[in-house]
Design a protein around this motif. Sequence first.
Motif, mmCIF file in Angstrom:
data_model
loop_
_atom_site.group_PDB
_atom_site.id
_atom_site.type_symbol
_atom_site.label_atom_id
_atom_site.label_comp_id
_atom_site.label_asym_id
_atom_site.label_seq_id
_atom_site.Cartn_x
_atom_site.Cartn_y
_atom_site.Cartn_z
ATOM 1 N N ALA A 82 0.833 -1.200 0.000
ATOM 2 C CA ALA A 82 0.000 0.000 0.000
ATOM 3 C C ALA A 82 0.873 1.257 0.000
ATOM 4 C CB ALA A 82 -0.933 0.002 1.210
ATOM 5 N N THR B 169 -11.283 14.916 -11.626
ATOM 6 C CA THR B 169 -12.102 13.863 -11.014
ATOM 7 C C THR B 169 -11.354 12.531 -11.016
ATOM 8 O OG1 THR B 169 -14.067 14.989 -11.833
ATOM 9 C CG2 THR B 169 -14.326 12.722 -11.113
ATOM 10 N N LEU C 218 -8.506 12.846 -8.543
ATOM 11 C CA LEU C 218 -9.035 12.845 -7.174
ATOM 12 C C LEU C 218 -9.248 11.411 -6.706
ATOM 13 C CD1 LEU C 218 -10.570 13.935 -4.637
ATOM 14 C CD2 LEU C 218 -12.615 13.957 -6.049
ATOM 15 N N THR D 129 -7.308 9.804 -3.603
ATOM 16 C CA THR D 129 -8.080 9.349 -2.442
ATOM 17 C C THR D 129 -7.819 7.874 -2.170
ATOM 18 O OG1 THR D 129 -9.791 10.892 -3.140
ATOM 19 C CG2 THR D 129 -10.361 9.345 -1.411
ATOM 20 N N ALA D 130 -7.755 7.072 -3.238
ATOM 21 C CA ALA D 130 -7.536 5.635 -3.047
ATOM 22 C C ALA D 130 -6.191 5.375 -2.396
ATOM 23 C CB ALA D 130 -7.625 4.912 -4.392
ATOM 24 N N ALA E 279 -6.220 6.648 1.283
ATOM 25 C CA ALA E 279 -7.017 5.854 2.218
ATOM 26 C C ALA E 279 -6.380 4.500 2.488
ATOM 27 C CB ALA E 279 -8.429 5.669 1.666
ATOM 28 N N SER E 280 -5.807 3.876 1.456
ATOM 29 C CA SER E 280 -5.195 2.565 1.696
ATOM 30 C C SER E 280 -3.962 2.714 2.580
ATOM 31 C CB SER E 280 -4.849 1.884 0.371
ATOM 32 O OG SER E 280 -4.020 2.691 -0.401
ATOM 33 N N ALA F 192 -5.137 3.154 6.112
ATOM 34 C CA ALA F 192 -5.544 1.901 6.747
ATOM 35 C C ALA F 192 -4.340 1.153 7.297
ATOM 36 C CB ALA F 192 -6.295 1.022 5.731
ATOM 37 N N ILE F 193 -3.215 1.158 6.542
ATOM 38 C CA ILE F 193 -2.008 0.465 7.006
ATOM 39 C C ILE F 193 -1.385 1.215 8.186
ATOM 40 C CG2 ILE F 193 0.250 -0.407 6.317
ATOM 41 C CD1 ILE F 193 -2.045 -1.803 4.978
ATOM 42 N N ALA G 167 -11.387 -0.679 9.555
ATOM 43 C CA ALA G 167 -11.576 -0.272 8.162
ATOM 44 C C ALA G 167 -12.856 -0.872 7.593
ATOM 45 C CB ALA G 167 -10.379 -0.698 7.314
ATOM 46 N N THR H 253 -19.214 14.681 -6.105
ATOM 47 C CA THR H 253 -17.775 14.745 -5.856
ATOM 48 C C THR H 253 -17.461 14.396 -4.402
ATOM 49 O OG1 THR H 253 -17.609 16.473 -7.519
ATOM 50 C CG2 THR H 253 -15.750 16.221 -6.035
ATOM 51 N N LEU I 142 -18.176 10.719 -3.931
ATOM 52 C CA LEU I 142 -17.149 9.926 -4.625
ATOM 53 C C LEU I 142 -15.929 9.772 -3.725
ATOM 54 C CD1 LEU I 142 -15.527 8.714 -7.052
ATOM 55 C CD2 LEU I 142 -14.980 11.050 -7.678
ATOM 56 N N THR I 143 -15.524 10.879 -3.090
ATOM 57 C CA THR I 143 -14.368 10.831 -2.200
ATOM 58 C C THR I 143 -14.609 9.871 -1.037
ATOM 59 O OG1 THR I 143 -14.081 13.146 -2.765
ATOM 60 C CG2 THR I 143 -12.729 12.294 -0.987
ATOM 61 N N THR J 101 -14.610 6.239 -2.380
ATOM 62 C CA THR J 101 -13.267 5.792 -2.751
ATOM 63 C C THR J 101 -12.430 5.520 -1.515
ATOM 64 O OG1 THR J 101 -13.450 7.252 -4.655
ATOM 65 C CG2 THR J 101 -11.294 6.322 -4.216
ATOM 66 N N ALA J 102 -12.540 6.404 -0.514
ATOM 67 C CA ALA J 102 -11.735 6.231 0.698
ATOM 68 C C ALA J 102 -12.096 4.922 1.392
ATOM 69 C CB ALA J 102 -11.945 7.414 1.633
ATOM 70 N N ALA K 287 -10.940 1.881 -0.763
ATOM 71 C CA ALA K 287 -9.496 1.654 -0.817
ATOM 72 C C ALA K 287 -8.966 1.151 0.519
ATOM 73 C CB ALA K 287 -8.787 2.942 -1.222
ATOM 74 N N SER K 288 -9.483 1.697 1.634
ATOM 75 C CA SER K 288 -8.974 1.237 2.927
ATOM 76 C C SER K 288 -9.390 -0.214 3.175
ATOM 77 C CB SER K 288 -9.456 2.152 4.056
ATOM 78 O OG SER K 288 -10.850 2.222 4.058
ATOM 79 N N ALA L 280 -7.108 -2.397 1.145
ATOM 80 C CA ALA L 280 -5.786 -2.572 1.755
ATOM 81 C C ALA L 280 -5.826 -3.678 2.804
ATOM 82 C CB ALA L 280 -5.316 -1.249 2.374
ATOM 83 N N ILE L 281 -6.916 -3.727 3.595
ATOM 84 C CA ILE L 281 -7.031 -4.755 4.632
ATOM 85 C C ILE L 281 -7.262 -6.129 3.998
ATOM 86 C CG2 ILE L 281 -8.288 -5.459 6.704
ATOM 87 C CD1 ILE L 281 -6.704 -2.924 7.038
ATOM 88 N N VAL M 234 -17.704 3.235 -7.325
ATOM 89 C CA VAL M 234 -16.750 4.338 -7.541
ATOM 90 C C VAL M 234 -16.640 4.668 -9.025
ATOM 91 C CG1 VAL M 234 -14.303 4.926 -7.443
ATOM 92 C CG2 VAL M 234 -15.422 3.955 -5.440
ATOM 93 N N VAL N 249 -17.562 8.249 -10.997
ATOM 94 C CA VAL N 249 -16.689 9.007 -11.908
ATOM 95 C C VAL N 249 -17.428 9.290 -13.215
ATOM 96 C CG1 VAL N 249 -14.567 8.912 -13.258
ATOM 97 C CG2 VAL N 249 -14.556 8.165 -10.883
ATOM 98 N N ILE O 156 -20.008 12.088 -12.754
ATOM 99 C CA ILE O 156 -19.434 13.433 -12.675
ATOM 100 C C ILE O 156 -18.991 13.894 -14.055
ATOM 101 C CG2 ILE O 156 -17.521 14.780 -11.723
ATOM 102 C CD1 ILE O 156 -17.722 13.074 -9.220
#
Lengths: 194, 194
Positions: free
Chosen positions: A80, A123, A126, A130-131, A134-135, A138-139, B80, B123, B126-127, B130-131, B134-135, B138-139, B177, B181, B184
């Motif tokens: 990540a 967009t 962004l 963000t991805a 956020a990942s 998380a770590i 997460a 927007t 979306l954030t 995505t957050a 993605a988190s 990661a897990i 996600v 996109v 938007i």
Amino acid sequence: MSTTIDVPESSNVVKGKEVLVVPARAGGWKKGIAIMDFILRLGAIAAALGAAASMGTSDQTLPFFTQFFQFEASYDSFSAFQFFVITMAIVGGYLVLSLPLSVVAIIRPHAAGPRLFLIILDTVFLTLATASSASAAAIVYLAHNGNQDTNWIAICNQFGDFCAQTSGAVVSSLVAVVIFVLLIVMSALALGRH
Amino acid sequence: MSTTIDVPESSNVVKGKEVLVVPARAGGWKKGIAIMDFILRLGAIAAALGAAASMGTSDQTLPFFTQFFQFEASYDSFSAFQFFVITMAIVGGYLVLSLPLSVVAIIRPHAAGPRLFLIILDTVFLTLATASSASAAAIVYLAHNGNQDTNWIAICNQFGDFCAQTSGAVVSSLVAVVIFVLLIVMSALALGRH
């Protein structure tokens, strides 16, 4: 019927004068938004490249070792974090390349083309920023707190400097994400009101 | 000077007729975009709520236990994943509430107000989507592969069903996600071209 056909023609004729006459009156706030856009982009460049550099240089080796373990933590240890460094560098590069278009929007505040191009690319990036943010967050959270149920131990007790540096990188990337949201909202307002 | 003042007045007079006459000619593709917007929103609702439900019901208890460990994995185990369930439910709720505005954009394809409102809220959400996506990803990656350097063991060997269900939830959220996109980009195109 004749009036509906006349109107686009007459507005086209006026548009030639509009460039010379109107901007001082009605285009003021659009120019202001374009200038703010440029300044925010500079801030986002600093935040994104700072995050990439901070994460990319995070490396801590403990001053003791055994035969089996080397006790070194770097961003290479976590995929990540590798993803974070790469995407933040890409986002920073995109922001640098977007500056000329932002300047075009300042010079021609009524042109929809540059703004449209910027809002679509903003967009996409962004989402990328963000991805990765956020990942990595998380770590970082796991590194700070660990996880009881899976016996994943917190490593921040041993690798304090490493954790501080990666946490700083995540905070810096969140600043870039917030700026991206502001950029898109401002571009949408400038596109929608006319 | 007199022409520049006349033009907005005459265009206002025409706007009353425009609603009746013009849409069939020039507003066709804007209406098409608005209808596509509505359909994509339905898909995003299914993806977001499906992701929340799939993650929220992920719970696996192994058929053996010791005195000290219970060998149960659920989404509660990872903050997460808790974040994921909450945000996906919020995103799904927002999408349901945004449907009436999308209908307004279908009925009045030339009105900038609803589209502007939707693009700004899209927007923000979306954030958020995505957050959380993605988190959680990661897990899930850690649960599948573990991490050698920190001695975090992969748990998917033991908790196979749990891992499959959470992975499915992450994939479903990524669909949401991607749809965000697209929404938007489409709104921006409809706003910018006129």
